[in-house]
Design an enzyme around this catalytic site. Sequence first.
Site, PDB file in Angstrom:
ATOM      1  N   CYS A 126       0.849  -1.175   0.000  1.00  0.00           N
ATOM      2  CA  CYS A 126       0.000   0.000   0.000  1.00  0.00           C
ATOM      3  C   CYS A 126       0.895   1.240   0.000  1.00  0.00           C
ATOM      4  O   CYS A 126       2.103   1.162  -0.203  1.00  0.00           O
ATOM      5  CB  CYS A 126      -0.896  -0.002   1.233  1.00  0.00           C
ATOM      6  SG  CYS A 126       0.022  -0.215   2.766  1.00  0.00           S
ATOM      7  N   LEU A 140      -4.003  -1.492  -0.741  1.00  0.00           N
ATOM      8  CA  LEU A 140      -4.080  -2.535  -1.759  1.00  0.00           C
ATOM      9  C   LEU A 140      -4.456  -3.807  -1.015  1.00  0.00           C
ATOM     10  O   LEU A 140      -3.650  -4.367  -0.267  1.00  0.00           O
ATOM     11  CB  LEU A 140      -2.742  -2.695  -2.475  1.00  0.00           C
ATOM     12  CG  LEU A 140      -2.652  -3.805  -3.523  1.00  0.00           C
ATOM     13  CD1 LEU A 140      -3.568  -3.502  -4.703  1.00  0.00           C
ATOM     14  CD2 LEU A 140      -1.218  -3.988  -4.001  1.00  0.00           C
ATOM     15  N   ASN A 185       2.873  -0.690   5.619  1.00  0.00           N
ATOM     16  CA  ASN A 185       2.975  -1.006   4.199  1.00  0.00           C
ATOM     17  C   ASN A 185       3.839  -2.249   4.099  1.00  0.00           C
ATOM     18  O   ASN A 185       5.011  -2.211   4.469  1.00  0.00           O
ATOM     19  CB  ASN A 185       3.618   0.171   3.452  1.00  0.00           C
ATOM     20  CG  ASN A 185       3.950  -0.149   2.011  1.00  0.00           C
ATOM     21  OD1 ASN A 185       3.434  -1.092   1.439  1.00  0.00           O
ATOM     22  ND2 ASN A 185       4.828   0.635   1.424  1.00  0.00           N
ATOM     23  N   GLY A 186       3.259  -3.359   3.644  1.00  0.00           N
ATOM     24  CA  GLY A 186       4.062  -4.573   3.516  1.00  0.00           C
ATOM     25  C   GLY A 186       3.306  -5.804   3.971  1.00  0.00           C
ATOM     26  O   GLY A 186       2.079  -5.818   4.046  1.00  0.00           O
ATOM     27  N   THR A 224      20.942   1.670 -14.921  1.00  0.00           N
ATOM     28  CA  THR A 224      20.507   0.284 -14.949  1.00  0.00           C
ATOM     29  C   THR A 224      19.103   0.129 -14.393  1.00  0.00           C
ATOM     30  O   THR A 224      18.317  -0.684 -14.886  1.00  0.00           O
ATOM     31  CB  THR A 224      21.480  -0.602 -14.154  1.00  0.00           C
ATOM     32  OG1 THR A 224      22.779  -0.490 -14.733  1.00  0.00           O
ATOM     33  CG2 THR A 224      21.068  -2.050 -14.186  1.00  0.00           C
ATOM     34  N   ARG A 230      16.714   1.221 -17.116  1.00  0.00           N
ATOM     35  CA  ARG A 230      16.705   0.228 -18.206  1.00  0.00           C
ATOM     36  C   ARG A 230      15.845  -0.979 -17.828  1.00  0.00           C
ATOM     37  O   ARG A 230      15.097  -1.507 -18.651  1.00  0.00           O
ATOM     38  CB  ARG A 230      18.123  -0.244 -18.488  1.00  0.00           C
ATOM     39  CG  ARG A 230      19.057   0.786 -19.101  1.00  0.00           C
ATOM     40  CD  ARG A 230      20.454   0.197 -19.207  1.00  0.00           C
ATOM     41  NE  ARG A 230      21.466   1.167 -19.610  1.00  0.00           N
ATOM     42  CZ  ARG A 230      22.767   0.919 -19.643  1.00  0.00           C
ATOM     43  NH1 ARG A 230      23.211  -0.290 -19.312  1.00  0.00           N
ATOM     44  NH2 ARG A 230      23.626   1.850 -20.015  1.00  0.00           N
TER      45      ARG A 230
END
Length: 587
Positions: free
Chosen positions: A2, A54, A80-81, A325, A328
């Site tokens: 979340c 979420l 959050n987690g 990186t 990418r």
Amino acid sequence: MCGILAILNIRGTEVEVRAKAYELSRRLRHRGPDRSKIIEISPGVYHVISHERLGLVDLSDKGRQPFQLLDDQNIIFMQNGELYDYWDLRPELEKKYRFSSNSDTEIVGMLYKEYGAGNFWNHLNGMFATVLIDLSKKTFQAGRDHIGIIPLYYGYDKDGSLFLSSELKGIHDQVIDVKQFPPGHYIDETYEIKRWYNPTWHNFDHIPTGEIILEELRDKFVEVVRREVQGDAPFGLFISGGVDSSIVAGIVAKLIKKGDIDLSKRGMRKVHSFCIGLEGSPDLHFAKKVAEFHGFEHHSFTYTVDEGLDYIPEVIYHTETFNNTTIRASTPMYMMCRRIKALGIKICLTGEGSDELFGGYLYFHKAPNRVEFHQELIRKLHDLHKYDLLRANKACLAWGIETRPPFMNKQWVEYVMQIDPKYKMINAFEPQMEKYILRKAFEDLEHPFVPQEILWRQKEQFSDGVGYSWRDGIIKRANQLISDQEFSQASIKYPVSTPRDKEQYWFRQIYSSYFPSESSVLTVPYARSIACSTEKALEWDEAFKKNTDESGRAVLAVHNDAIKELIQPEEDRSTEDISKVQEHFQL
């Protein structure tokens, strides 16, 4: 997963405080598109905490955060987690506390009551950024998981109010200086940041001597995956076709066959697996083989270089970095998650972190000894929250997809980091192969976890495995957009973390349009690297210092040279012999 936002010790009216919290929290809504909830608390001055949800565990309204502990309404908290030992701890905690939901977060307040301020952090097992307020004691605690799987930023405004946010965008323009909150630490009402996670492997001078037991290594990781796949929402698998994500996929397949995972309870018929790449890329080819081997419902997504380039500005906004990186690799992942969201999948397991535990990057072939090998692992793990963990979290939660990296489980990390690094070095066994002990632990010829050709496939960085022309296309576009004259003024326009090439300049230009402050720039890593090395590892080889390209191709010759040593004495080598071995390792 979340989005969380907290403002502690803020002055103003109730209406002003709530309006500010709502506006800032709304910036994080992509992380938690299901529901929102704000609690403002006034113990003299305001605390306000906001949660963008979420829904993954307890999908009912009972699982909404922030929580108030039923047995002590003075304790208010949010997270959050995910906490992976929730179902193990709940039976014992139910003897003393009342539960209002089946949310794993609810045990945070109970563990705080059990073990006290500061101490309870060591009893949280999972990935998290957490805020807790104790009204009776007029105190608060906020902290981050052991290795930084979950992002958290903080800063203070001119009045001394503390701002905390899951992402930089939530608070970067509200505080004097914004910073990444350090993993394994917490902050309390004294505003002092304190370490709660201090394992033996943090000590650079301690080089472990643990023996390697392959069966034990395999069984421990199987248990990690079993715990981390739990939840109520449908889940999927990211499969790149490399060994790490393929091992995770193989474990999930076996757990389903054993009945340890009940797909029907999560509204699933089959496991969905996902991969993305340019047409004909190596990742697409090998990922499909893994998925077909296990009978998954596989989705191979393709994109063109031009499509990827179009996405880069919004990828930089969501990932909050200008590291080459990371951008990418984040771009195809971001594009893939947009497609996954349309399928209703909310959780995906990934293979992030394995290379940092086992020395899987190709430049580790040049590690001069076990001591330097191990110390590089420590440096990589300490910095991972700025790179791959940041990418996997933010690029996916931009579309409301939670990623879980089992290789970063706290107990697993501690177990692997007590193994003598001599067993992880590339020349420890035959064939000489990075991550040999991990591959060997999951080699089961009778009941395979992973097809043999995948199990022994050479490492590909995600930004390379999606297709080499992706990296080349980025560089070409940067050269088209940034003139030589413009780049010559880079140090004047960007005196802090000055771009070293036009690709960096282009990314930095976009980043600074969103996050212009100097402190925002300093949240992004800037060290030189070759093939994802730390800057310190450049000392291992003179050629590294001259070629600081973060692509894995920069050190492909290192792997080729190692392969040559396997074949036969130098005087007997032939091009044909080398080609055969290279073909075996998918070079």
